[in-house]
Design an enzyme around this catalytic site. Structure first.
Site, short mmCIF file in Angstrom:
data_model
loop_
_atom_site.label_atom_id
_atom_site.label_comp_id
_atom_site.label_asym_id
_atom_site.label_seq_id
_atom_site.Cartn_x
_atom_site.Cartn_y
_atom_site.Cartn_z
N LYS A 1 38.26 34.57 50.01
CA LYS A 1 37.07 34.74 50.18
C LYS A 1 36.05 33.34 50.08
CE LYS A 1 33.88 37.68 47.97
NZ LYS A 1 35.37 38.02 47.07
N THR B 1 37.44 30.51 50.38
CA THR B 1 38.19 29.91 50.56
C THR B 1 37.64 29.25 51.69
OG1 THR B 1 40.19 29.41 49.43
CG2 THR B 1 40.24 28.71 51.60
N ARG C 1 29.88 31.53 43.34
CA ARG C 1 30.06 31.63 42.08
C ARG C 1 30.21 30.54 41.22
NH1 ARG C 1 31.59 37.29 41.78
NH2 ARG C 1 32.95 36.37 43.22
N LYS D 1 43.04 35.50 37.23
CA LYS D 1 42.54 35.54 38.08
C LYS D 1 42.83 33.84 38.82
CE LYS D 1 38.89 36.15 41.45
NZ LYS D 1 38.51 34.45 41.86
N ALA E 1 31.45 40.92 40.13
CA ALA E 1 30.68 41.97 41.54
C ALA E 1 31.35 43.57 41.57
CB ALA E 1 31.35 41.72 42.74
N PHE F 1 34.13 40.43 45.06
CA PHE F 1 35.73 41.12 45.50
C PHE F 1 35.27 41.87 46.84
CE2 PHE F 1 35.45 42.00 40.98
CZ PHE F 1 37.15 40.54 40.52
N PHE G 1 48.74 32.86 56.29
CA PHE G 1 49.35 32.79 55.45
C PHE G 1 50.46 32.36 56.34
CE2 PHE G 1 46.57 34.46 52.82
CZ PHE G 1 47.65 33.70 50.99
N TRP H 1 43.08 26.78 55.17
CA TRP H 1 43.39 26.31 53.95
C TRP H 1 44.53 25.15 54.12
CZ3 TRP H 1 48.07 25.65 52.34
CH2 TRP H 1 48.45 25.44 50.82
#
Length: 577
Positions: free
Chosen positions: A91, A93, A114, A125, A293, A321, A401, A429
């Site tokens: 998210k 990214t 954030r 994480k 969140a 999230f 991906f 990415w």
């Protein structure tokens, strides 16, 4: 910003390092960073309004924020996601990639995300500065101590705790009942051993013995206030309104009753000014505040968002999230309280995560499985349905991906089309802004559509606290029932009697499921939402509803990310990503 030929600057033309994929850390270290004054200049922020933290980080001064308050707002775009899995969704990214993409097509855009918490950085994480060629930099600094904001929030919170205990030790003029102290301590680290403890042992000179405990800093009410306050006066007033305990007659004691807000404001003064950094493509990004969140409201500061809206034409922000948590709180708490009107939303999904929702184990995610993608897409569908309830137009962004097949990606696109939503395969990415041009162009069209956004919160503040909980549980989680513990019911009655029944609710729930059971993936229906506890955050302006087994002080996993981190022989940090 235009280059000498009059064209918008982009990664392909100016800033991105040569495309050679490595770890996020390697890519970040290869970035060509510009002085922060140059990044600020892209938003026409004068150098005298920038307080620099080294060469590549700066804070926007308070006097300048006041000066631009009357400017018109740009368009606000939310990035949210499907229910998270260990497979990853990306998210942050997507937020950075979309912002870079909008700048690439000539849309003056800033990003608002954030600040990372040290807890997940050293836990499971990892960092939270994006990934690949869609990152904010300097990544290592942002993921660690940054400008010290979290330390200031931790210190302000614990100063109040110390002043409260000191007040009780020196005569207790407010007649605070030690059994009804509501103010726990905080630490920006995962540490399950601190959840419950007894303090004040050792005799009369060591304080008043009582039960206490720690939450993680991102769950602190001071963090929530920091992120929701519109200006410094509002911050000070909200700090004073925090309920820290109850007297023996059961009346509430506020932070202002023990004269704490002034000193807390001193600790927060510099931290409260928004942090400005840059992406790998030298586009401006505000990184400020960081509530989780799942146990808090999950959005960056109102102050940074409002500054970005005054300084740019488009602002891309994220909420933590899945959309059932972060997006719901973004709409029902942040937008409602700050008077924000979002223009568009992006729901992030990955083939890998949809496979997990379709029943595939993490070890098998690299194997093509179109049927599992289709089965797991019901989770994406549920989030699409939920976001439509808020009246904001949306698209789906698929983070691609290397293991994704064309058939799997097409299955997601086809599923979204059947739901009446456009989906875009994004490769920011690997390719930077070149990989997000298509979705950026469509998001700009949605945001510019004057009649397309009919934003409204999910519920009215006039509903009772229990009805607000049931509204979220039935309409967003698809729960068949809500079961409140006796303690939760009693607390709701007490808070309503005290006049807090009109506050919005902040659901503290597992991020891994629509239910309160993290094992229920996909799109479960008819489950029972268990409400264990209710906590008042009077200064922040909401009531926290603790569901299931969720903890406000996380623990470290069996093998934490910290195990692999070290400083190499060149003085560089390894494995921080």
């Amino acid at each position: 910003m235009l280059n000498p030929e009059g064209k918008p600057e982009s990664a392909a033309e100016t800033a991105a390092p040569a495309k050679k994929h490595g770890s996020d850390l390697e890519i970040a270290r290869a970035a060509h960073l510009r002085p922060i004054r140059d990044v600020a200049a892209r938003l026409d922020v004068p150098e005298e309004a920038l307080y620099p933290f080294g060469h590549h980080i700066g804070k926007i001064e308070d006097w300048y924020l006041q000066q631009i308050e009357d400017r018109p707002d740009g368009k606000l775009i939310l990035v949210t996601a499907i229910t998270p899995t260990p497979a990853g969704e990306g998210k942050t990214t997507m937020t950075i990639g979309l912002g870079d993409g909008l700048n690439r097509i000539g849309a003056r855009t800033a990003m608002c995300i954030r600040e990372p918490s040290l807890g997940p950085c050293f836990g499971m994480k990892g960092g939270a500065a994006g990934g690949g060629y869609a990152q904010v930099v300097p990544m290592e600094t942002i993921n660690l101590h940054f400008t010290g904001d979290f330390h200031a929030i931790t210190a302000a919170h614990n100063l109040l705790a110390a002043m409260l205990d000191n007040h009780m030790h020196w005569g207790n003029a407010q007649d605070i009942d030690p059994r009804r102290v509501a103010w726990r301590r905080v630490l920006d680290m995962n540490d399950r051993a601190l959840r419950r403890m007894v303090i004040g042992l050792g005799g009369p000179t060591e304080g008043v013995p009582r039960e206490d405990g720690f939450d993680i800093t991102v769950a602190s009410e001071v963090m929530a206030i920091f992120c929701l306050a519109k200006n410094f006066d509002d911050l000070h007033e909200r700090l004073g309104a925090m309920v820290i305990g109850y007297r023996r007659d059961k009346s509430p004691v506020y932070a202002r009753d023990i004269e704490a807000p002034g000193a807390m404001s001193v600790l927060l003064q510099q931290a409260f000014n928004p942090n400005l950094v840059q992406t790998l493509e030298n586009n401006p990004a505000f990184v400020h505040g960081g509530p989780f969140a799942n146990i808090a409201h999950g959005c960056n500061t109102v102050r940074a968002t409002r500054a970005a809206l005054k300084l740019s034409d488009y602002v891309v922000t994220e909420a933590g999230f899945g959309a059932d948590l972060g997006a719901e709180k973004f709409f029902d708490i942040k937008c409602r309280k700050a008077g924000l009107n979002p223009s568009a939303a992006v729901v992030v999904a990955t083939v890998r995560a949809l496979k997990m929702h379709g029943g595939v184990d993490k070890a098998d995610l690299g194997k093509p499985n179109v049927e599992a993608v289709r089965a797991g897409a019901v989770n994406l569908g549920r989030h699409i349905e939920n976001l439509r309830k808020f009246g904001v137009p949306l698209v789906v962004g698929i983070n691609r991906f290397g293991t994704d097949t064309e058939e799997e990606l097409q299955a997601v696109v086809d599923y979204c089309a059947a739901q009446g939503v456009e989906a875009y395969v994004c490769t920011h990415w690997a390719d930077g802004s070149a990989g997000s041009e298509a979705i950026a162009a469509r998001v700009r069209e949605l945001a510019d559509g004057e009649t397309t956004s009919r934003f409204a919160p999910l519920y009215s503040e006039e509903l009772s606290v229990e009805d607000k909980i049931r509204k979220i549980a039935s309409e967003l989680y698809r729960a068949g029932d809500v079961v409140l513990s006796d303690a939760a019911r009693a607390e709701i009655r007490r808070l309503t009697k005290l006049g807090y029944g009109n506050l919005p609710v902040c659901m503290a729930k597992t991020q891994y499921s629509f239910s309160s059971d993290p094992a229920l993936r996909g799109a479960p229906e008819g489950h029972t939402l268990e409400v264990r506890e209710v906590r008042l955050s009077a200064g922040a302006g909401f009531i926290v509803v603790v569901c299931g087994s969720i903890m406000t002080m996380p623990g470290l996993p069996k093998v934490p990310a910290a195990n692999a981190m070290y400083v190499n022989e060149n003085g560089q940090i390894e494995n921080l990503s």
